[in-house]
Design an enzyme around this catalytic site. Structure first.
Site, mmCIF file in Angstrom:
data_model
loop_
_atom_site.group_PDB
_atom_site.id
_atom_site.type_symbol
_atom_site.label_atom_id
_atom_site.label_comp_id
_atom_site.label_asym_id
_atom_site.label_seq_id
_atom_site.Cartn_x
_atom_site.Cartn_y
_atom_site.Cartn_z
ATOM 1 N N HIS A 363 0.814 -1.221 0.000
ATOM 2 C CA HIS A 363 0.000 0.000 0.000
ATOM 3 C C HIS A 363 0.850 1.275 0.000
ATOM 4 O O HIS A 363 0.569 2.230 -0.712
ATOM 5 C CB HIS A 363 -0.926 -0.030 1.213
ATOM 6 C CG HIS A 363 -2.118 0.843 1.051
ATOM 7 N ND1 HIS A 363 -3.040 0.652 0.055
ATOM 8 C CD2 HIS A 363 -2.535 1.938 1.734
ATOM 9 C CE1 HIS A 363 -3.985 1.576 0.141
ATOM 10 N NE2 HIS A 363 -3.704 2.362 1.150
ATOM 11 N N GLU A 604 -10.489 -9.299 -9.407
ATOM 12 C CA GLU A 604 -9.215 -9.418 -8.703
ATOM 13 C C GLU A 604 -8.922 -10.868 -8.342
ATOM 14 O O GLU A 604 -7.793 -11.231 -8.052
ATOM 15 C CB GLU A 604 -9.249 -8.603 -7.401
ATOM 16 C CG GLU A 604 -9.507 -7.124 -7.598
ATOM 17 C CD GLU A 604 -9.802 -6.435 -6.291
ATOM 18 O OE1 GLU A 604 -8.884 -5.850 -5.698
ATOM 19 O OE2 GLU A 604 -10.964 -6.486 -5.844
ATOM 20 N N ASP A 628 -3.969 -7.255 -7.337
ATOM 21 C CA ASP A 628 -4.423 -8.469 -6.664
ATOM 22 C C ASP A 628 -4.593 -9.627 -7.634
ATOM 23 O O ASP A 628 -4.300 -10.771 -7.293
ATOM 24 C CB ASP A 628 -5.734 -8.211 -5.913
ATOM 25 C CG ASP A 628 -5.473 -7.746 -4.479
ATOM 26 O OD1 ASP A 628 -4.463 -8.178 -3.902
ATOM 27 O OD2 ASP A 628 -6.265 -6.955 -3.946
ATOM 28 N N CYS A 675 -7.531 -0.715 -13.295
ATOM 29 C CA CYS A 675 -7.100 0.346 -12.392
ATOM 30 C C CYS A 675 -5.944 -0.082 -11.488
ATOM 31 O O CYS A 675 -5.665 0.525 -10.480
ATOM 32 C CB CYS A 675 -8.269 0.828 -11.535
ATOM 33 S SG CYS A 675 -8.983 -0.470 -10.519
#
Length: 759
Positions: A363, A604, A628, A675
């Protein structure tokens, strides 16, 4: 043997330098195995020779003098074959080589095991005996286990030495290079500022101080604070504990007296070490001594000392928090970077980030890319606690960190930084231009947002909408779940900023590597656990409040799109759609007249790839989360630097899955976007466009680079290139072929300005 192994590793771990570590190894292994000789040979990368670096049993004067190439001697054989060698009579082996200065002709039997760290052969661990005998299986297993355990310790000791500007022989070296994984592209030259996790003694760095009196006063205040805590704890528990149990607090108080632990810390502070570093030294030393004791009761006392150490450190860190200074060109270094650490650096001072843990797709790396800060992740071999205040260069393209860089390297990277600045300035001119290929194909470029700062950055770079607004970011910055009213204000601000352009808001996606402090999810395997839509469907009260806030925020703008994360099948999708319709009905009943916004789902999970037509039929649009999807298709934890090189969105399996998603979505008449970070990679964006993605969403920093590259190619050429690459079965070859094709078209300038330095 296990406790022997543990004791040796602990002792070696606390050695102050490589020489001391190697001396401990040869002494302790010789004792443990009852052999007459134990020696360590390390591979010198400059000469490519195995050099005798420590011995107990051979002539000490031969240390540093005796060496052999990988094709010489028994040591060279063990190192080059990367497997153990067990000989009853070493001298009779064809590869035996005699060194007069070692005096080793007296030793007949030989057992050698390679020392390997992250696939790199570091050296060879050898034991020898006079009598002719084969070492038994247990002895061989012990030496192999010992060398595997020591590989990391030796690498760390070596790295610590190089941080201080010392090579293996203790001689001066100009610079040291540490390899991590690329986190965010770019290069930076600056000074290291080490940020510590709270109250973790093991990671406290050494730091010299000029004002010794101030450090002593600080330590005295910490002592008083902990003493006070102990006394109040003792009296609070007076009625709950027996007198003998409460005596533990007296033991703690005794340890805090000047004659004990406190006195040792004071002595080290007086030598010029800061209070936190002195505390770490003393506590580590005491803990190690207690842990090596055979008596179980005394061994347990190690945890008491550790506890006292943590309590004292918490007080010291509290006092130190306000004094942390950030120089110009700060390179923030931590064991594990967090978004809050980034926020504490004054604006304009942060030029780079280094995180020991995490990978290029964790992240904080995604955040760094969004902010345009060069970042290296997963620098596991970097002894970061030793580098506070020293000069660093980081290369976010190759995932490299250079300590004590030479003047030449500084100049080279300063040129790269300047070249990047000019390139960015040149790309700014594209802001108002559409992303259209040479043969007229229009490709909308959207942005991923989450922070308020992303809005300005996205607008400055000409974004045509928001493909992913991470709603978990406002949740992560609070100390409780934000109310409907608070969420409404945040979402309305985002929708207003981009109006009339579309804004795709993903519903709360926590779990995995995204934690909420007030809603902890403790799991053995968080990426395969309770995360994304699974959490919000189990907590409809959270989901409904969020959706209601989104819907109300869109009143008068009508540019909202809702996106559902981590969908693994039609049952989850149907349940989520039912709740969204329910929230819409409630909002309309309250008198807010808004149309139902488009609702999409994220692909994902591999299961969604193979159910794409069933899923696409129920939604208005599809969006692929390539981070993912890649992680789950390849079974690679994207936060684990040990397997980071296996995480590759150009893997043939990933490319084939993406094609299935595009074809399936289009067969149901639904647009499909992507994305993940893959969309922000200019070279990968060419392939995504060729596959038929209807829009690409990326961090704002990369948008101009992607736009520049797509404007230089034709869709026909991109499709031709994609067909060539889809026939290749190796991800490395796909990367090479793609980069070569772009270079041949004269289009590689936006990919890696630091490439020349590596050559």
């Amino acid at each position: 043997m296990l406790s022997t192994l543990r004791k040796i590793v602990q002792e070696v771990n606390s050695a102050k330098d490589l020489k001391t570590a190697l001396t401990i190894i040869v002494q302790r292994v010789k004792e443990a195995m009852g052999s007459q000789v134990c020696s360590v040979y390390l591979l010198d990368p400059e000469t490519d020779r195995f050099v005798l670096m420590a011995t107990d049993g051979l002539n000490k004067r031969s240390i540093g003098r005796v060496s052999m190439a990988p094709n010489e001697g028994l040591v060279g054989l063990v190192g080059s074959r990367e497997e153990p060698l067990n000989l009853e009579d070493a001298a009779s082996h064809a590869r035996y080589r005699y060194f007069a200065e070692t005096g080793e002709e007296r030793y007949a039997s030989f057992l050698g095991a390679p020392i390997i760290h992250h696939r790199r052969v570091m050296g060879v661990l050898v034991v020898q005996q006079k009598e002719r005998r084969q070492f038994d299986e247990g002895e061989e297993a012990f030496l192999v286990t010992m060398s595997a355990q020591l590989a990391g310790v030796i690498a760390h000791a070596e790295a610590t030495g190089s941080i201080r500007g010392l090579g293996r022989q203790g001689k001066g070296i100009a610079e040291a290079r540490f390899v991590g994984v690329p986190g965010a592209p770019g290069a930076a030259v600056g000074k290291a500022v080490v940020v510590l996790p709270p109250a973790d003694l093991e990671v406290v760095p050494d730091r010299a101080v000029a004002d010794i009196e101030a450090e002593l006063a600080l330590f005295q205040r910490a002592l008083e604070g902990v003493r006070g805590d102990m006394r109040s704890l003792s009296s609070r528990l007076e009625n709950q504990l027996r007198p003998e149990e409460r005596a533990l607090f007296d033991v703690y108080l005794m340890m805090l007296e000047d004659a004990s632990l406190a006195g040792e810390v004071t002595t080290i502070i007086k030598s010029g070490q800061w209070a936190q570093g002195a505390l770490r030294q003393v506590v580590t030393d005491h803990v190690r001594r207690f842990e090596l004791m055979d008596d179980a009761y005394l061994r347990e006392r190690a945890s008491d000392i550790r506890d006292i150490g943590r309590r004292l450190l918490a007080y010291l860190q509290q006092a130190h928090q306000t004094t942390l200074t950030y120089p110009d060109n700060t390179i923030l270094v931590s064991e594990e970077l967090s978004p809050t650490m980034l926020g504490e650096v004054p604006e304009g001072k942060l030029v780079g980030l280094v995180s020991v843990l995490g990978s290029g797709n964790s992240h904080v790396a995604i955040l760094a890319r969004a902010m345009g800060i060069p970042t290296v992740m997963g620098a596991v071999d970097l002894p970061y606690s030793k580098i506070d205040g020293i000069d660093l260069i980081i290369d976010g393209y190759h995932g490299e960190v250079f300590t004590n860089p030479s003047e030449l390297l500084r100049r080279q990277y300063a040129d790269v930084v300047e070249e990047e600045r000019q390139l960015t300035r040149g790309l700014d001119a594209l802001r108002a231009l559409p992303c259209v290929t040479l043969d007229g194909h229009r490709m909308p470029l959207w942005v991923n947002t989450g922070l308020l700062a992303d809005v300005t950055r996205a607008q400055e770079r000409g974004a045509e909408g928001v493909g992913l607004y991470r709603t978990e970011v406002p949740f992560m910055t609070k100390e409780r779940f934000p109310s409907e009213k608070e969420q409404l204000a945040i979402y309305r601000e985002q929708l207003a900023a981009f109006h009339p352009l579309p804004v795709t808001m993903r519903t709360l996606d926590v779990g995995g590597d995204k934690a909420l402090s007030y809603f902890p999810i403790k799991e053995e395997n968080p990426f395969l656990g309770w995360r994304g839509i699974r959490v919000t469907l189990d907590h409809p009260e959270i989901f409904l409040v969020q959706v209601r806030a989104m819907l109300k925020a869109s009143e008068g703008y009508d540019n909202l799109r809702i996106l559902l994360p981590m969908i693994s099948g039609t049952h989850e999708l149907e349940e989520a759609l039912h709740l969204i319709h329910r929230a819409w009905g409630e909002v309309r009943d309250e008198g807010v007249d808004i149309p139902m916004p488009p609702v999409g789902m994220m692909v994902e999970i591999p299961a969604a790839v193979y159910q794409i037509r069933d899923l696409a039929a129920q939604v208005d649009f599809v969006s692929v989360g390539s981070n993912d999807l890649t992680q789950y298709l390849l079974a690679v934890d994207r936060n684990n630097p040990r397997v980071a090189d296996l995480y590759d969105f150009l893997h043939p399996a990933v490319l084939q899955a993406l094609r299935i998603v595009v074809d399936g979505s289009h067969a149901e008449g639904k647009p499909v976007s992507i994305c993940g970070e893959m969309a922000g990679d200019p070279a990968a964006a060419v392939l995504l466009m060729a596959m038929g993605f209807d829009s690409l969403s990326m961090n704002a920093t990369n948008l101009p680079k992607v736009k520049w590259l797509l404007r230089q190619v034709s869709l026909a050429k991109a499709k031709e290139l994609l067909e060539q690459l889809m026939r290749i079965d190796n991800p490395q070859v796909i990367h090479s072929a793609l980069n070569l094709a772009l270079r041949n078209l004269g289009l590689s300038r936006v990919i890696n300005p630091a490439a020349t330095i590596q050559a």
